[in-house]
Design an enzyme around this catalytic site. Sequence first.
Site, PDB file in Angstrom:
ATOM      1  N   GLY A  58      34.778 -97.789  60.809  1.00  8.03           N
ATOM      2  CA  GLY A  58      34.080 -98.039  59.538  1.00  8.03           C
ATOM      3  C   GLY A  58      33.424 -96.830  58.898  1.00  8.03           C
ATOM      4  O   GLY A  58      33.031 -96.869  57.741  1.00  8.03           O
TER       5      GLY A  58
ATOM      6  N   CYS B 150      40.551-106.399  61.457  1.00  9.69           N
ATOM      7  CA  CYS B 150      39.523-105.415  61.119  1.00  9.69           C
ATOM      8  C   CYS B 150      39.433-105.281  59.603  1.00  9.69           C
ATOM      9  O   CYS B 150      40.414-104.910  58.943  1.00  9.69           O
ATOM     10  CB  CYS B 150      39.913-104.084  61.743  1.00  9.69           C
ATOM     11  N   ASN B 151      38.278-105.545  59.055  1.00 14.50           N
ATOM     12  CA  ASN B 151      38.089-105.446  57.602  1.00 14.50           C
ATOM     13  C   ASN B 151      38.339-104.018  57.112  1.00 14.50           C
ATOM     14  O   ASN B 151      38.897-103.808  56.043  1.00 14.50           O
ATOM     15  CB  ASN B 151      36.668-105.856  57.230  1.00 14.50           C
TER      16      ASN B 151
ATOM     17  N   CYS C 153      33.001-108.063  57.803  1.00 15.19           N
ATOM     18  CA  CYS C 153      33.148-107.189  58.980  1.00 15.19           C
ATOM     19  C   CYS C 153      33.267-108.085  60.200  1.00 15.19           C
ATOM     20  O   CYS C 153      32.605-109.133  60.275  1.00 15.19           O
ATOM     21  CB  CYS C 153      31.928-106.271  59.104  1.00 15.19           C
ATOM     22  N   THR C 154      34.093-107.647  61.146  1.00 14.91           N
ATOM     23  CA  THR C 154      34.335-108.461  62.350  1.00 14.91           C
ATOM     24  C   THR C 154      33.058-108.835  63.094  1.00 14.91           C
ATOM     25  O   THR C 154      33.000-109.877  63.747  1.00 14.91           O
ATOM     26  CB  THR C 154      35.204-107.652  63.332  1.00 14.91           C
ATOM     27  N   HIS C 155      32.049-107.963  63.025  1.00 18.11           N
ATOM     28  CA  HIS C 155      30.845-108.180  63.829  1.00 18.11           C
ATOM     29  C   HIS C 155      29.852-109.162  63.208  1.00 18.11           C
ATOM     30  O   HIS C 155      28.992-109.703  63.902  1.00 18.11           O
ATOM     31  CB  HIS C 155      30.128-106.848  64.052  1.00 18.11           C
TER      32      HIS C 155
ATOM     33  N   ASP D 287      42.384-104.847  65.914  1.00 15.29           N
ATOM     34  CA  ASP D 287      41.090-104.418  65.393  1.00 15.29           C
ATOM     35  C   ASP D 287      40.783-103.031  65.934  1.00 15.29           C
ATOM     36  O   ASP D 287      41.425-102.560  66.873  1.00 15.29           O
ATOM     37  CB  ASP D 287      40.008-105.420  65.850  1.00 15.29           C
ATOM     38  N   SER D 288      39.732-102.433  65.386  1.00 16.90           N
ATOM     39  CA  SER D 288      39.306-101.126  65.852  1.00 16.90           C
ATOM     40  C   SER D 288      38.647-101.199  67.239  1.00 16.90           C
ATOM     41  O   SER D 288      38.489-100.182  67.896  1.00 16.90           O
ATOM     42  CB  SER D 288      38.304-100.540  64.856  1.00 16.90           C
TER      43      SER D 288
ATOM     44  N   GLU E 194      26.639-104.934  68.783  1.00 19.32           N
ATOM     45  CA  GLU E 194      27.199-104.536  70.089  1.00 19.32           C
ATOM     46  C   GLU E 194      26.092-104.406  71.138  1.00 19.32           C
ATOM     47  O   GLU E 194      26.323-104.589  72.325  1.00 19.32           O
ATOM     48  CB  GLU E 194      28.021-103.254  69.958  1.00 19.32           C
TER      49      GLU E 194
END
Length: 270
Positions: A46, A76-77, A188-190, A13-14, A156
């Site tokens: 992103g 990561c999308n 999205c990962t978040h 992932d990023s 975050e």
Amino acid sequence: MDSLPSHPIGVFDSGVGGLTVVRALMERLPFEDIVYFGDTARVPYGVKSVDTIKHFTGQITEFLLEKNVKLLIIACNTMAAVAADVVKQLALDVPVLDVIEAGARNAVAQTRSNAIGVIGTPTTVNSNAYARSIHHLNPNVRVYSQACPLFVPLVEEGWLDHPVTRLTAQEYLKPVLVEKIDTLVLGCTHYPLLKPLLQELAGPQIQLVDSAVAMADQTAQVLTEIGLANPQRHLPNYEYYVTDIPLRFQTIGERFLGRSLANLQQVKWG
Ligand code: DGL
């Protein structure tokens, strides 16, 4: 070197966000070893250009292939949206799975109204990758996408149910919700961390698709199909590589992972 069932799964992932995918994998496949790579020095992706994302993605892929991974997962999308071809070219016969394909499949299987909403980073939404993947599976589905650039920093910050996040989410969801969707992809990962809030705002008639869970289900299926599921039943080994260890990294990482984060190593790139 040929892949063996005992080799680890590589996930990248990023930054820390991909730990939501690692968490889902740990729950779904508790005996698989995992090597995680998070490009914490260069996150967020992103809002970056496609060329830059492709370049970074290639570097990460090469790093994980050297760890003899048996399968690569693009958690990561944003990378999946614009750089999956780079990963596949480098991986040769190591299979590559990505969150977009997994999320799209799950959404198409769930929708009854054939109207699906997708939320993600600006790069993911502009790439149209979810819509392409969904239309490949069912051309009759209507897809309504919305970029939500403020969600990554809010998550975050740990503002998962903060008034600011609630207001922001209301604004972002408005145009998607008027379209009478019955399924909303968290692209999205978040976003899985915002699930309770998003579900409340979307209402019970809308099903949320958590790409991390969809990814873990697809991984389990593919490993069995290709004969690379680990038959051993001892405690798995988890390794985490990151390009920077910023302030509060441990706290944020553990929030995403849902457990303590050990075996963390920093990779220094030029
Ligand atoms: N991992 C990214 C994604 O899933 C979100 C964070 C970033 O912008 O790099 O799209």
